[in-house]
Scaffold this motif. Structure first.
Motif, PDB file in Angstrom:
ATOM      1  N   MET A   1     -48.614 107.232  74.751  1.00 46.32           N
ATOM      2  CA  MET A   1     -48.614 108.172  73.630  1.00 46.32           C
ATOM      3  C   MET A   1     -48.198 107.494  72.332  1.00 46.32           C
ATOM      4  O   MET A   1     -48.772 107.748  71.270  1.00 46.32           O
ATOM      5  CB  MET A   1     -47.675 109.338  73.933  1.00 46.32           C
ATOM      6  N   LEU A   2     -47.205 106.617  72.418  1.00 44.16           N
ATOM      7  CA  LEU A   2     -46.742 105.925  71.226  1.00 44.16           C
ATOM      8  C   LEU A   2     -47.862 105.075  70.624  1.00 44.16           C
ATOM      9  O   LEU A   2     -48.037 105.021  69.408  1.00 44.16           O
ATOM     10  CB  LEU A   2     -45.535 105.043  71.569  1.00 44.16           C
ATOM     11  N   ARG A   3     -48.648 104.438  71.469  1.00 48.77           N
ATOM     12  CA  ARG A   3     -49.755 103.605  70.983  1.00 48.77           C
ATOM     13  C   ARG A   3     -50.790 104.466  70.271  1.00 48.77           C
ATOM     14  O   ARG A   3     -51.348 104.070  69.246  1.00 48.77           O
ATOM     15  CB  ARG A   3     -50.395 102.852  72.143  1.00 48.77           C
ATOM     16  N   VAL A   4     -51.070 105.657  70.797  1.00 46.36           N
ATOM     17  CA  VAL A   4     -52.068 106.527  70.173  1.00 46.36           C
ATOM     18  C   VAL A   4     -51.530 107.104  68.864  1.00 46.36           C
ATOM     19  O   VAL A   4     -52.271 107.228  67.883  1.00 46.36           O
ATOM     20  CB  VAL A   4     -52.482 107.647  71.149  1.00 46.36           C
ATOM     21  N   ALA A  15     -52.174 114.026  69.353  1.00 42.74           N
ATOM     22  CA  ALA A  15     -52.236 115.091  70.353  1.00 42.74           C
ATOM     23  C   ALA A  15     -53.676 115.516  70.608  1.00 42.74           C
ATOM     24  O   ALA A  15     -54.089 115.748  71.754  1.00 42.74           O
ATOM     25  CB  ALA A  15     -51.405 116.284  69.887  1.00 42.74           C
ATOM     26  N   GLU A  16     -54.458 115.602  69.523  1.00 48.62           N
ATOM     27  CA  GLU A  16     -55.865 115.983  69.682  1.00 48.62           C
ATOM     28  C   GLU A  16     -56.618 114.940  70.493  1.00 48.62           C
ATOM     29  O   GLU A  16     -57.425 115.269  71.363  1.00 48.62           O
ATOM     30  CB  GLU A  16     -56.513 116.157  68.304  1.00 48.62           C
ATOM     31  N   THR A  21     -50.680 119.152  73.295  1.00 47.43           N
ATOM     32  CA  THR A  21     -50.149 119.837  72.116  1.00 47.43           C
ATOM     33  C   THR A  21     -49.277 118.872  71.324  1.00 47.43           C
ATOM     34  O   THR A  21     -48.670 117.952  71.903  1.00 47.43           O
ATOM     35  CB  THR A  21     -49.308 121.050  72.534  1.00 47.43           C
ATOM     36  N   PRO A  22     -49.171 119.051  70.006  1.00 52.27           N
ATOM     37  CA  PRO A  22     -48.285 118.182  69.219  1.00 52.27           C
ATOM     38  C   PRO A  22     -46.844 118.223  69.711  1.00 52.27           C
ATOM     39  O   PRO A  22     -46.153 117.185  69.702  1.00 52.27           O
ATOM     40  CB  PRO A  22     -48.420 118.752  67.802  1.00 52.27           C
ATOM     41  N   SER A  23     -46.384 119.387  70.160  1.00 54.33           N
ATOM     42  CA  SER A  23     -45.005 119.467  70.632  1.00 54.33           C
ATOM     43  C   SER A  23     -44.795 118.625  71.881  1.00 54.33           C
ATOM     44  O   SER A  23     -43.729 118.017  72.067  1.00 54.33           O
ATOM     45  CB  SER A  23     -44.629 120.925  70.907  1.00 54.33           C
ATOM     46  N   SER A  26     -44.590 114.945  70.705  1.00 57.73           N
ATOM     47  CA  SER A  26     -43.297 114.715  70.057  1.00 57.73           C
ATOM     48  C   SER A  26     -42.173 114.643  71.093  1.00 57.73           C
ATOM     49  O   SER A  26     -41.283 113.796  71.002  1.00 57.73           O
ATOM     50  CB  SER A  26     -43.001 115.829  69.047  1.00 57.73           C
ATOM     51  N   HIS A  27     -42.229 115.528  72.064  1.00 61.40           N
ATOM     52  CA  HIS A  27     -41.185 115.552  73.099  1.00 61.40           C
ATOM     53  C   HIS A  27     -41.157 114.238  73.874  1.00 61.40           C
ATOM     54  O   HIS A  27     -40.084 113.645  74.077  1.00 61.40           O
ATOM     55  CB  HIS A  27     -41.434 116.720  74.053  1.00 61.40           C
ATOM     56  N   HIS A  28     -42.314 113.761  74.297  1.00 63.79           N
ATOM     57  CA  HIS A  28     -42.355 112.540  75.096  1.00 63.79           C
ATOM     58  C   HIS A  28     -41.912 111.327  74.282  1.00 63.79           C
ATOM     59  O   HIS A  28     -41.219 110.440  74.803  1.00 63.79           O
ATOM     60  CB  HIS A  28     -43.756 112.331  75.654  1.00 63.79           C
ATOM     61  N   VAL A  29     -42.312 111.266  73.016  1.00 63.72           N
ATOM     62  CA  VAL A  29     -41.894 110.124  72.185  1.00 63.72           C
ATOM     63  C   VAL A  29     -40.384 110.178  71.950  1.00 63.72           C
ATOM     64  O   VAL A  29     -39.700 109.135  71.969  1.00 63.72           O
ATOM     65  CB  VAL A  29     -42.676 110.113  70.858  1.00 63.72           C
ATOM     66  N   ARG A  30     -39.849 111.372  71.723  1.00 67.27           N
ATOM     67  CA  ARG A  30     -38.392 111.496  71.561  1.00 67.27           C
ATOM     68  C   ARG A  30     -37.655 111.073  72.831  1.00 67.27           C
ATOM     69  O   ARG A  30     -36.626 110.383  72.771  1.00 67.27           O
ATOM     70  CB  ARG A  30     -38.026 112.938  71.195  1.00 67.27           C
ATOM     71  N   GLU A  31     -38.189 111.478  73.988  1.00 65.04           N
ATOM     72  CA  GLU A  31     -37.560 111.098  75.253  1.00 65.04           C
ATOM     73  C   GLU A  31     -37.592 109.588  75.449  1.00 65.04           C
ATOM     74  O   GLU A  31     -36.629 108.979  75.939  1.00 65.04           O
ATOM     75  CB  GLU A  31     -38.271 111.790  76.415  1.00 65.04           C
ATOM     76  N   LEU A  32     -38.697 108.962  75.064  1.00 64.04           N
ATOM     77  CA  LEU A  32     -38.795 107.513  75.179  1.00 64.04           C
ATOM     78  C   LEU A  32     -37.790 106.835  74.261  1.00 64.04           C
ATOM     79  O   LEU A  32     -37.111 105.871  74.657  1.00 64.04           O
ATOM     80  CB  LEU A  32     -40.223 107.060  74.838  1.00 64.04           C
TER      81      LEU A  32
END
Length: 304
Positions: A1-4, A15-16, A21-23, A26-32
């Motif tokens: 996700m971070l790469r995209v 997200a698209e 979804t954008p949320s 955002s959640h996965h990048v924050r968790e990473l």
């Protein structure tokens, strides 16, 4: 996700592309970021960009993904037979001139191989490669495309394709063995509008390099439309050799002389590390055979 996210520039666009979804993104990048204990994104205008730590992580991700592709390629070698699918993406003339003949050849030589062809421009092909939706792309270098040393991809030359002047059958240039671009400087031209396709910009650049600006009388994008306009005496055009129009049209394709022969580079592009996959290697070799078939035709300019 971070790469995209890095590739798309905004969480919403990422997200698209990922069909999430954008949320969720955002959640996965924050968790990473929380797991690694470093910030990975920072604001940039209306979008976001990677922090130095984020860029470092993406560099390592590219290397890890390349090794994963190598592992998949080695495992594929152990499979019995040649089962598919092999997913190939490419632009319009690459499909008609190279990919379709290659896929047809593979269908006869390897009936268990499922070849799936997808028409898309070069920029979209690269995105589909990144998303894992195609395995092999036939592309041309375009603005915004990956540079040759992009760590994510392996790009290899497939063909340097000449452009050919398309003129009405009764035009004086139709009787020439070859022409220079400047020989058609005073003609009406048929070229797509700026921004509609890469070919439109290329024709303008090639004419400028030959010392003139073409007088564009008609705008068309699709090859059958260009063929029809030329056949009815409405102008001339410059087309790539792989472009094909309807049979029976009163047009002549005249080679452009070697002194200013306009060429188009066509490349194969795969995810780094996947070139060793036997299915991808088979697809590339079939494309190379299609190139040899085209070069053997009488109307391919020998001066190239």
């Amino acid at each position: 996700m971070l790469r995209v996210v890095h590739q798309q520039g905004t969480v919403t666009a990422a997200a698209e592309a990922l069909h999430l979804t954008p949320s969720a993104v955002s959640h996965h990048v924050r968790e990473l970021a929380r797991e690694l204990k470093v910030p990975l994104l920072e604001p940039q205008g209306r979008g976001v960009r990677l922090t130095p730590a984020g860029r470092l992580l993406v560099d390592h991700a590219d290397a890890l993904l390349a090794r994963w592709e190598e592992a998949r390629a080695d495992l594929e070698s152990y499979r019995a037979g040649m089962a598919g699918p092999l997913r190939i993406g490419g632009f319009n003339t690459a499909i008609s001139g190279l990919i379709a003949p290659a896929a047809g050849r593979l269908r006869h030589s390897h009936p268990d191989l499922q070849v799936q062809v997808r028409e898309c421009d070069s920029e979209e092909s690269v995105d589909l490669l990144m998303a894992g939706k195609v395995d092999l792309a036939v592309v041309e270098p375009v603005e915004g495309g990956p540079p040759p040393d992009d760590a994510r991809f392996e790009q290899s030359p497939l063909l340097e394709e000449p452009h050919i002047m398309l003129v009405p059958a009764d035009h004086p240039l139709a009787r020439a063995a070859s022409v220079r671009l400047q020989d058609a400087a005073a003609e009406d031209w048929i070229v797509a509008d700026p921004g509609t396709c890469d070919h439109a910009q290329r024709v303008r650049m090639l004419c400028a390099a030959a010392g003139f600006s073409p007088r564009i009388a008609h705008a068309a994008v699709q090859w059958p439309a260009i063929w029809a306009l030329v056949a009815n005496g409405l102008g001339v055009s410059l087309v790539p050799r792989l472009a094909e129009g309807p049979e029976g049209q009163a047009v002549v394709r005249v080679p452009v002389s070697s002194e200013n022969l306009p060429m188009r580079r066509i490349l194969t592009c795969v995810r780094r590390g996947s070139r060793r996959n036997p299915l991808i290697d088979l697809g590339i070799r079939a494309l190379e055979e299609a190139v040899r078939d085209h070069r053997s035709r009488d109307d391919w300019p020998r001066s190239a």
